[in-house]
Structures are given as structure tokens and as C-alpha cells.
Design a protein around this motif. Structure first.
Motif, short mmCIF file in Angstrom:
data_model
loop_
_atom_site.label_atom_id
_atom_site.label_comp_id
_atom_site.label_asym_id
_atom_site.label_seq_id
_atom_site.Cartn_x
_atom_site.Cartn_y
_atom_site.Cartn_z
N THR A 20 -2.65 0.01 3.33
CA THR A 20 -2.56 1.16 4.23
C THR A 20 -3.04 0.70 5.59
OG1 THR A 20 -4.78 1.88 3.60
CG2 THR A 20 -2.94 2.84 2.39
N TYR A 95 5.03 4.44 -1.23
CA TYR A 95 3.59 4.62 -1.44
C TYR A 95 2.95 5.28 -0.22
CZ TYR A 95 -1.35 3.41 -1.93
OH TYR A 95 -2.72 3.46 -1.99
N LEU A 96 3.29 4.79 0.97
CA LEU A 96 2.73 5.35 2.21
C LEU A 96 3.19 6.79 2.43
CD1 LEU A 96 2.98 2.28 4.58
CD2 LEU A 96 0.90 3.29 3.66
N GLN A 97 4.41 7.11 2.04
CA GLN A 97 4.90 8.48 2.17
C GLN A 97 4.15 9.41 1.22
OE1 GLN A 97 9.10 7.92 1.54
NE2 GLN A 97 9.52 7.67 3.73
N LYS A 98 3.83 8.94 0.01
CA LYS A 98 3.06 9.76 -0.93
C LYS A 98 1.64 9.98 -0.43
CE LYS A 98 5.60 8.48 -5.06
NZ LYS A 98 5.57 7.69 -6.32
N GLN A 99 1.08 8.97 0.25
CA GLN A 99 -0.27 9.08 0.81
C GLN A 99 -0.27 9.85 2.14
OE1 GLN A 99 -3.03 7.98 -0.77
NE2 GLN A 99 -1.69 7.37 -2.46
N GLN A 100 0.92 10.24 2.61
CA GLN A 100 1.11 10.96 3.87
C GLN A 100 0.57 10.16 5.06
OE1 GLN A 100 -0.54 14.85 3.20
NE2 GLN A 100 1.16 15.46 1.91
N LEU A 101 0.79 8.85 5.03
CA LEU A 101 0.41 7.96 6.12
C LEU A 101 1.62 7.45 6.89
CD1 LEU A 101 -2.30 5.89 4.23
CD2 LEU A 101 -2.69 7.67 5.94
N TRP A 102 2.81 7.90 6.50
CA TRP A 102 4.04 7.44 7.14
C TRP A 102 4.26 8.19 8.45
CZ3 TRP A 102 6.53 3.21 6.45
CH2 TRP A 102 7.83 3.06 6.93
#
Length: 175
Positions: A20, A95-102
Motif C-alpha cells: 500500500t 487489493y487497493l480498490q478493496k482497501q479504498q486506497l485507489w
């Protein structure tokens, strides 16, 4: 450490680790290669600049146009403003989209790419089903050279009529 062992560890790190971005890092999209291990990148806000590839990735990992990378900013650079810290593949992006970091600017592009890839898969599946035919005259699987002009040859009715008239004239003169 041998070159092969180093390459193995670098590839394992790139493909296996889900990273991340830290606070000072950002996600950018590669829009082209400028040579000499420099790539042109654009942020989600539309800012374009050059990023450099670190030596550990050189000759081990390849980046192409449209790939996403996480970069560390370089303060002393005029043209080259960042260095690549990790390369993001499809699994990393999900993975980054699920973590809302995209980043929001890239969300639309990712969904468009997913839709186009699903559409291509569906078209390939449909074409595979259509290819099942018993006809030997089916030429759909032949290679088509797109670098050549395609000409459509067809005989018009006038040409056919004139040929028939010539044939009839020859048979009458022969009698």
C-alpha cells in the motif's frame, strides 16, 4: 548473491507482496517509455512527469504503457520527479480498490479496462462456438494480412452478356 538468485527474489517481491502506498508515495499510470530506464507517467489529477526505474528492476521487470506503479518523489529532480518503488498488477489493483486506497481519477479507467477485457473474452468465446463447422470452404480461420488493400472482384452483368454474345457469334460463324 548470484544474478539468478537476485532476479528470483526481485520477481517474487514484485508479484507476491501486496503493498500500500505510504503518505509520501503516490500511484501513477505509465503513459510511455522515454528510454534509458525513464518512463513518462501521469497522476490521477493529470500531472505528467518522468519517473526512473531503480537498478533492481532493470532487466528483470518490464513496464509497458498503461501499467500502474507506486512512486517515491525525488526532490532534487527537474524533469525526473519520482522513482518507481513497486509495480502494480491486476491483483494488486483489486487489493487497493478493496482497501479504498485507489485514486478516484483512475477508477473510471480501471472499470473501462475490465469491461473491455470481459467483452473481448465474451467475443472470443462466441467466435470459438461459431468456428465449429463441417464445411471445408470455411476460410474464416485463414490469416488476413492487414497491410494489403482488399479488393473485391466481381463480374458485372454487362461483362457476362458481352462474353455470351461473343460466344454466340463465334458458334454462328463456325457453322
Amino acid at each position: 548473491m548470484s544474478q539468478a538468485t537476485k532476479r528470483k527474489h526481485v520477481v517474487k517481491e514484485v508479484l507476491g507482496d501486496f503493498v500500500t502506498p505510504a503518505e509520501h508515495q503516490q500511484i501513477v499510470k505509465v503513459i510511455g517509455s522515454r528510454g534509458n530506464n525513464l518512463h513518462e507517467a501521469v497522476t490521477s489529477q493529470g500531472e505528467s512527469f518522468l519517473v526512473s526505474m531503480p537498478t533492481k528492476f532493470r532487466k528483470n521487470i518490464w513496464i509497458k504503457r498503461g501499467d500502474f506503479v507506486i512512486v517515491d518523489p525525488i526532490e532534487e529532480g527537474d524533469k525526473v520527479k519520482a522513482e518507481i518503488s513497486s509495480i502494480l498488477y491486476k491483483d494488486h489493483i483489486q487489493y487497493l480498490q478493496k482497501q479504498q486506497l485507489w485514486p478516484e481519477g483512475f477508477t473510471e479507467e480501471a472499470s473501462v479496462q475490465e469491461k473491455s477485457s470481459k467483452r473481448q473474452e465474451k467475443e472470443e468465446k462466441d467466435s470459438n462456438e461459431e468456428e465449429v463447422s463441417d464445411s471445408e470452404d470455411d476460410e474464416s480461420d485463414l490469416f488476413v494480412n492487414t497491410n494489403r488493400c482488399n479488393y473485391q472482384y466481381s463480374e458485372s452483368e454487362e461483362e457476362e452478356d458481352s462474353e455470351e454474345d461473343e460466344d454466340e457469334g463465334r458458334t454462328e460463324n463456325a457453322s
